[in-house]
Design a protein around this motif. Structure first.
Motif, PDB file in Angstrom:
ATOM      1  N   ALA A   1      -2.207  -6.728  12.751  1.00 41.56           N
ATOM      2  CA  ALA A   1      -2.088  -6.377  11.338  1.00 41.56           C
ATOM      3  C   ALA A   1      -2.366  -4.888  11.121  1.00 41.56           C
ATOM      4  O   ALA A   1      -1.655  -4.223  10.368  1.00 41.56           O
ATOM      5  N   PHE A   2      -3.385  -4.354  11.789  1.00 45.38           N
ATOM      6  CA  PHE A   2      -3.684  -2.932  11.662  1.00 45.38           C
ATOM      7  C   PHE A   2      -2.575  -2.095  12.278  1.00 45.38           C
ATOM      8  O   PHE A   2      -2.097  -1.130  11.683  1.00 45.38           O
ATOM      9  N   LEU A   3      -2.151  -2.437  13.468  1.00 46.66           N
ATOM     10  CA  LEU A   3      -1.138  -1.657  14.169  1.00 46.66           C
ATOM     11  C   LEU A   3       0.212  -1.689  13.465  1.00 46.66           C
ATOM     12  O   LEU A   3       1.009  -0.758  13.602  1.00 46.66           O
ATOM     13  N   ALA A   4       0.476  -2.725  12.676  1.00 48.03           N
ATOM     14  CA  ALA A   4       1.754  -2.846  11.973  1.00 48.03           C
ATOM     15  C   ALA A   4       1.960  -1.719  10.961  1.00 48.03           C
ATOM     16  O   ALA A   4       3.093  -1.411  10.599  1.00 48.03           O
ATOM     17  N   SER A   5       0.863  -1.096  10.528  1.00 47.71           N
ATOM     18  CA  SER A   5       1.006  -0.002   9.563  1.00 47.71           C
ATOM     19  C   SER A   5       1.493   1.290  10.218  1.00 47.71           C
ATOM     20  O   SER A   5       1.764   2.274   9.526  1.00 47.71           O
ATOM     21  N   TYR A   6       1.621   1.294  11.542  1.00 49.26           N
ATOM     22  CA  TYR A   6       2.132   2.453  12.281  1.00 49.26           C
ATOM     23  C   TYR A   6       3.524   2.110  12.811  1.00 49.26           C
ATOM     24  O   TYR A   6       3.664   1.531  13.888  1.00 49.26           O
ATOM     25  N   SER A   7       4.541   2.465  12.062  1.00 48.39           N
ATOM     26  CA  SER A   7       5.909   2.111  12.449  1.00 48.39           C
ATOM     27  C   SER A   7       6.289   2.712  13.799  1.00 48.39           C
ATOM     28  O   SER A   7       7.055   2.112  14.549  1.00 48.39           O
ATOM     29  N   VAL A   8       5.722   3.868  14.133  1.00 42.68           N
ATOM     30  CA  VAL A   8       6.061   4.512  15.405  1.00 42.68           C
ATOM     31  C   VAL A   8       5.659   3.636  16.593  1.00 42.68           C
ATOM     32  O   VAL A   8       6.324   3.648  17.635  1.00 42.68           O
ATOM     33  N   ILE A   9       4.604   2.845  16.442  1.00 41.24           N
ATOM     34  CA  ILE A   9       4.164   1.960  17.534  1.00 41.24           C
ATOM     35  C   ILE A   9       5.146   0.812  17.715  1.00 41.24           C
ATOM     36  O   ILE A   9       5.474   0.437  18.841  1.00 41.24           O
ATOM     37  N   SER A  10       5.633   0.255  16.611  1.00 37.43           N
ATOM     38  CA  SER A  10       6.620  -0.822  16.758  1.00 37.43           C
ATOM     39  C   SER A  10       7.969  -0.280  17.228  1.00 37.43           C
ATOM     40  O   SER A  10       8.707  -0.957  17.937  1.00 37.43           O
TER      41      SER A  10
ATOM     42  N   MET B   1      -8.320  -5.308  20.695  1.00 37.53           N
ATOM     43  CA  MET B   1      -9.065  -6.419  20.091  1.00 37.53           C
ATOM     44  C   MET B   1      -8.971  -6.334  18.565  1.00 37.53           C
ATOM     45  O   MET B   1      -8.612  -5.280  18.037  1.00 37.53           O
ATOM     46  N   PRO B   2      -9.330  -7.407  17.872  1.00 41.32           N
ATOM     47  CA  PRO B   2      -9.415  -7.316  16.407  1.00 41.32           C
ATOM     48  C   PRO B   2     -10.500  -6.302  16.028  1.00 41.32           C
ATOM     49  O   PRO B   2     -11.555  -6.228  16.672  1.00 41.32           O
ATOM     50  N   LEU B   3     -10.243  -5.508  15.001  1.00 43.60           N
ATOM     51  CA  LEU B   3     -11.223  -4.492  14.602  1.00 43.60           C
ATOM     52  C   LEU B   3     -12.555  -5.105  14.191  1.00 43.60           C
ATOM     53  O   LEU B   3     -13.611  -4.501  14.392  1.00 43.60           O
TER      54      LEU B   3
ATOM     55  N   LEU C   1      -7.147   3.032  16.287  1.00 46.52           N
ATOM     56  CA  LEU C   1      -5.909   2.768  17.023  1.00 46.52           C
ATOM     57  C   LEU C   1      -6.202   2.244  18.431  1.00 46.52           C
ATOM     58  O   LEU C   1      -5.604   1.262  18.879  1.00 46.52           O
ATOM     59  N   ILE C   2      -7.116   2.919  19.125  1.00 50.78           N
ATOM     60  CA  ILE C   2      -7.440   2.511  20.492  1.00 50.78           C
ATOM     61  C   ILE C   2      -8.049   1.113  20.505  1.00 50.78           C
ATOM     62  O   ILE C   2      -7.646   0.245  21.292  1.00 50.78           O
TER      63      ILE C   2
END
Length: 195
Positions: free
Chosen positions: A4-13, A177-179, A171-172
């Motif tokens: 869910a957190f990583l989804a806010s970074y489109s560059v990662i997807s 793991m879940p934040l 990010l790391i």
């Protein structure tokens, strides 16, 4: 992982290799002025430099080593205020007044026995390009110099001095793991000392 957190970074997807790079990191190197501070320098009448640090970054720099990611600081500037902040945060790998960042970086990675591919470097200005092209993941604040914006695969949403290190840590940790799990350690009363 905290999808869910990583989804806010489109560059990662859009670039799945970035997620793997985040997961493989063993060392994060931060610049100071323009990254951990807003880049401003205040002088007292006695000529002393005053810097403003973000307490959120302190949490990040203390939390990452608890999860196996070493923190280092390589900076061209030096001051008593900066040294005190690094002491408060127990930053063991601190290179102040460093104008040859590539040399300091090579010494640091040799001493820690980590490959450049296991390192993230967070910088904001052209001096940081001495190191950034050779690391596993180069990151910069949203307001970094245009040359860094061209060369960094991961441009952070935070601007200088506004919690850049905290965003990097999130990010790391979110890549692993879940934040909520990652921050359990930060809830302990002893953790907050010298943040």
């Amino acid at each position: 992982m905290d999808a869910a957190f990583l989804a806010s970074y489109s560059v990662i997807s859009e670039q799945p290799a970035l997620l793997q790079r985040l997961q493989n990191l063993k060392l994060v190197v931060f610049d100071v002025d323009g990254v951990l501070t807003d880049g401003g320098l205040l002088y007292t009448e006695q000529g002393e430099t005053i810097k403003r640090f973000n307490v959120k970054d302190g949490v990040a720099m203390k939390l990452l080593p608890k999860w196996g990611v070493t923190v280092a600081v390589i900076t061209a500037k030096d001051s008593p205020a900066l040294r005190q902040r690094m002491t408060d945060l127990n930053v063991e790998h601190f290179y102040p007044g460093c104008h040859n960042k590539a040399e300091a970086f090579a010494e640091l990675t040799a001493r820690l026995q980590v490959s450049a591919s296991q390192v993230a470097y967070v910088g904001d200005d052209v001096i940081d390009l001495q190191v950034m092209p050779s690391v596993g993941l180069a990151m910069c604040p949203a307001d970094a110099h245009t040359l860094l914006l061209r060369h960094c695969p991961l441009i952070l949403s935070k601007s200088a001095g506004q919690g850049v290190a905290r965003e990097v840590a999130d990010l790391i940790l979110a890549s692993r793991m879940p934040l909520e799990e990652a921050y359990e350690l930060a809830k302990q009363p002893e953790f907050e000392r010298h943040v």
